[in-house]
Design a protein around this motif. Structure first.
Motif, PDB file in Angstrom:
ATOM      1  N   PHE A 170     -22.753  42.036 -33.380  1.00 23.99           N
ATOM      2  CA  PHE A 170     -22.618  40.698 -32.739  1.00 23.99           C
ATOM      3  C   PHE A 170     -22.196  39.578 -34.107  1.00 23.99           C
ATOM      4  O   PHE A 170     -22.701  39.688 -35.051  1.00 23.99           O
ATOM      5  N   CYS A 171     -21.795  38.416 -33.459  1.00 27.56           N
ATOM      6  CA  CYS A 171     -21.897  37.044 -33.958  1.00 27.56           C
ATOM      7  C   CYS A 171     -22.332  36.164 -33.187  1.00 27.56           C
ATOM      8  O   CYS A 171     -22.264  35.818 -32.030  1.00 27.56           O
ATOM      9  N   PRO A 172     -23.692  35.921 -33.550  1.00 27.25           N
ATOM     10  CA  PRO A 172     -24.691  34.900 -32.793  1.00 27.25           C
ATOM     11  C   PRO A 172     -24.135  33.353 -33.132  1.00 27.25           C
ATOM     12  O   PRO A 172     -24.159  32.950 -34.294  1.00 27.25           O
ATOM     13  N   THR A 173     -24.065  32.702 -32.129  1.00 30.99           N
ATOM     14  CA  THR A 173     -23.529  31.343 -32.158  1.00 30.99           C
ATOM     15  C   THR A 173     -24.460  30.588 -31.215  1.00 30.99           C
ATOM     16  O   THR A 173     -24.752  31.045 -29.954  1.00 30.99           O
ATOM     17  N   GLY A 174     -24.941  29.295 -31.584  1.00 31.86           N
ATOM     18  CA  GLY A 174     -25.870  28.604 -30.645  1.00 31.86           C
ATOM     19  C   GLY A 174     -27.006  28.441 -31.141  1.00 31.86           C
ATOM     20  O   GLY A 174     -27.739  29.450 -31.101  1.00 31.86           O
ATOM     21  N   GLY A 175     -27.470  27.412 -31.610  1.00 30.69           N
ATOM     22  CA  GLY A 175     -28.759  27.066 -32.224  1.00 30.69           C
ATOM     23  C   GLY A 175     -28.680  27.894 -33.843  1.00 30.69           C
ATOM     24  O   GLY A 175     -29.998  27.865 -34.256  1.00 30.69           O
ATOM     25  N   VAL A 176     -27.875  28.351 -34.270  1.00 32.06           N
ATOM     26  CA  VAL A 176     -27.892  28.832 -35.838  1.00 32.06           C
ATOM     27  C   VAL A 176     -27.752  27.871 -36.619  1.00 32.06           C
ATOM     28  O   VAL A 176     -27.028  26.913 -36.501  1.00 32.06           O
ATOM     29  N   ASN A 177     -28.700  27.836 -37.735  1.00 37.52           N
ATOM     30  CA  ASN A 177     -28.754  26.699 -38.549  1.00 37.52           C
ATOM     31  C   ASN A 177     -29.163  27.371 -39.875  1.00 37.52           C
ATOM     32  O   ASN A 177     -29.614  28.383 -40.108  1.00 37.52           O
ATOM     33  N   PRO A 178     -29.202  26.462 -40.977  1.00 36.23           N
ATOM     34  CA  PRO A 178     -29.853  26.766 -42.314  1.00 36.23           C
ATOM     35  C   PRO A 178     -31.176  27.488 -42.467  1.00 36.23           C
ATOM     36  O   PRO A 178     -31.404  28.274 -43.205  1.00 36.23           O
ATOM     37  N   ALA A 179     -31.870  27.158 -41.443  1.00 39.20           N
ATOM     38  CA  ALA A 179     -33.449  27.674 -41.357  1.00 39.20           C
ATOM     39  C   ALA A 179     -33.266  29.093 -40.909  1.00 39.20           C
ATOM     40  O   ALA A 179     -34.433  29.940 -41.260  1.00 39.20           O
ATOM     41  N   ASN A 180     -32.463  29.514 -39.931  1.00 38.65           N
ATOM     42  CA  ASN A 180     -32.644  30.983 -39.436  1.00 38.65           C
ATOM     43  C   ASN A 180     -31.231  31.781 -39.606  1.00 38.65           C
ATOM     44  O   ASN A 180     -31.156  33.003 -39.237  1.00 38.65           O
ATOM     45  N   ALA A 181     -30.315  31.004 -40.270  1.00 41.16           N
ATOM     46  CA  ALA A 181     -28.982  31.960 -40.498  1.00 41.16           C
ATOM     47  C   ALA A 181     -29.179  33.323 -41.468  1.00 41.16           C
ATOM     48  O   ALA A 181     -28.713  34.285 -40.836  1.00 41.16           O
ATOM     49  N   ARG A 182     -30.070  33.396 -42.375  1.00 43.46           N
ATOM     50  CA  ARG A 182     -30.259  34.427 -43.175  1.00 43.46           C
ATOM     51  C   ARG A 182     -31.255  35.699 -42.252  1.00 43.46           C
ATOM     52  O   ARG A 182     -30.725  36.670 -42.591  1.00 43.46           O
ATOM     53  N   SER A 183     -31.812  35.021 -41.357  1.00 44.41           N
ATOM     54  CA  SER A 183     -32.572  35.941 -40.270  1.00 44.41           C
ATOM     55  C   SER A 183     -31.649  36.640 -39.738  1.00 44.41           C
ATOM     56  O   SER A 183     -31.789  38.033 -39.692  1.00 44.41           O
ATOM     57  N   TYR A 184     -30.685  36.361 -39.074  1.00 47.94           N
ATOM     58  CA  TYR A 184     -29.793  36.618 -38.377  1.00 47.94           C
ATOM     59  C   TYR A 184     -28.695  37.701 -39.191  1.00 47.94           C
ATOM     60  O   TYR A 184     -28.610  38.740 -38.930  1.00 47.94           O
ATOM     61  N   MET A 185     -28.345  37.330 -40.445  1.00 48.40           N
ATOM     62  CA  MET A 185     -27.562  37.779 -41.277  1.00 48.40           C
ATOM     63  C   MET A 185     -28.312  39.094 -41.716  1.00 48.40           C
ATOM     64  O   MET A 185     -27.536  40.095 -42.185  1.00 48.40           O
ATOM     65  N   ALA A 186     -29.499  39.237 -41.769  1.00 46.60           N
ATOM     66  CA  ALA A 186     -30.273  40.338 -42.373  1.00 46.60           C
ATOM     67  C   ALA A 186     -30.217  41.403 -41.415  1.00 46.60           C
ATOM     68  O   ALA A 186     -30.480  42.718 -41.765  1.00 46.60           O
ATOM     69  N   LEU A 187     -29.922  41.402 -40.147  1.00 53.54           N
ATOM     70  CA  LEU A 187     -30.002  42.510 -38.944  1.00 53.54           C
ATOM     71  C   LEU A 187     -28.682  43.151 -39.305  1.00 53.54           C
ATOM     72  O   LEU A 187     -27.542  42.809 -39.305  1.00 53.54           O
ATOM     73  N   PRO A 188     -28.636  44.547 -38.909  1.00 57.29           N
ATOM     74  CA  PRO A 188     -27.608  45.565 -39.491  1.00 57.29           C
ATOM     75  C   PRO A 188     -26.446  45.486 -38.272  1.00 57.29           C
ATOM     76  O   PRO A 188     -25.389  45.726 -38.398  1.00 57.29           O
ATOM     77  N   ASN A 189     -26.925  44.769 -37.110  1.00 57.97           N
ATOM     78  CA  ASN A 189     -25.790  44.571 -36.188  1.00 57.97           C
ATOM     79  C   ASN A 189     -25.262  43.281 -36.055  1.00 57.97           C
ATOM     80  O   ASN A 189     -24.956  42.871 -35.008  1.00 57.97           O
ATOM     81  N   VAL A 190     -25.690  42.585 -36.732  1.00 64.64           N
ATOM     82  CA  VAL A 190     -24.845  41.263 -37.022  1.00 64.64           C
ATOM     83  C   VAL A 190     -23.957  41.206 -38.205  1.00 64.64           C
ATOM     84  O   VAL A 190     -23.941  41.522 -39.086  1.00 64.64           O
TER      85      VAL A 190
END
Length: 224
Positions: A170-190
């Motif tokens: 996935f590429c998550p989009t919508g509400g992604v910001n500096p506070a949560n971007a690293r949490s998304y990128m840490a996921l193996p399916n991102v």
């Protein structure tokens, strides 16, 4: 070499998934760009590129979107230019003609998914439910944009999708910001994240290109 170098044709869905992987790995962040004024096209792209962001998703949310894609493909060939907010096959055909190197949609229809299957450039379809993933999966899609990511479950949703959809990324989009971007990128399916925080509309309006460059550099450093 022509003025506008066309993307290499991709015939299979596996080839298209591999190309999306390559684009996202290089990008890490896809800036979601809406051009309000024609004169902003090149300086905005240059500011993002100077900050390290060289893969751009130019949306069709304004009348300048198609021209921006054409101008950037012709005058900034070192950048990777995609088209976003593509809503139907006619828009898909228009961005292909403008030279877009990839296409992103906010959601799916059968017609748009089929246009992506037929196209020689990769489509990253937007989804927000398991049923939409399955509709794309049936046609060979394995790479999706989750939109609006934070509204539909964010990090927790993507973790949950990793169970039944083990080969989906996935590429998550919508509400992604500096506070949560690293949490998304840490996921193996991102693969990467999409966002707008590095190009605030007020900075663009005032021509504060130095601030956009600095924020872009910070965003790239944040995600390593």
């Amino acid at each position: 070499m022509t003025t506008l170098e066309r993307p290499q044709p991709l015939r299979s869905m596996a080839e298209k998934a591999a190309r999306i992987d390559q684009i996202c790995a290089q990008a890490r962040i896809l800036p979601v760009i809406t051009i309000a004024r024609e004169q902003d096209i090149l300086p905005l792209a240059d500011a993002l590129a100077a900050g390290g962001i060289r893969t751009l998703e130019v949306t069709l949310r304004s009348e300048h979107g198609l021209k921006a894609i054409r101008v950037l493909r012709e005058q900034r060939p070192e950048l990777c230019i995609g088209a976003g907010t593509v809503l139907d096959p006619a828009m898909f055909a228009a961005v292909e003609a403008a030279g877009a190197q990839f296409v992103v949609t906010p959601g799916i229809t059968a017609e748009v998914l089929e246009a992506g299957v037929r196209s020689d450039i990769p489509l990253l379809p937007g989804i927000s439910t398991p049923s939409e993933i399955m509709a794309g999966y049936a046609l060979g899609y394995r790479r999706f944009k989750l939109f609006p990511a934070e509204v539909v479950g964010g990090v927790a949703a993507i973790k949950a999708y990793g169970g039944p959809f083990g080969d989906i990324r996935f590429c998550p989009t919508g509400g992604v910001n500096p506070a949560n971007a690293r949490s998304y990128m840490a996921l193996p399916n991102v693969m990467c994240v999409g966002g707008t925080w590095m190009l605030d509309s007020s900075w663009v309006k005032s021509g504060d290109w130095a601030r956009i460059e600095a924020c872009s550099a910070e965003a790239m450093a944040l995600l390593g």
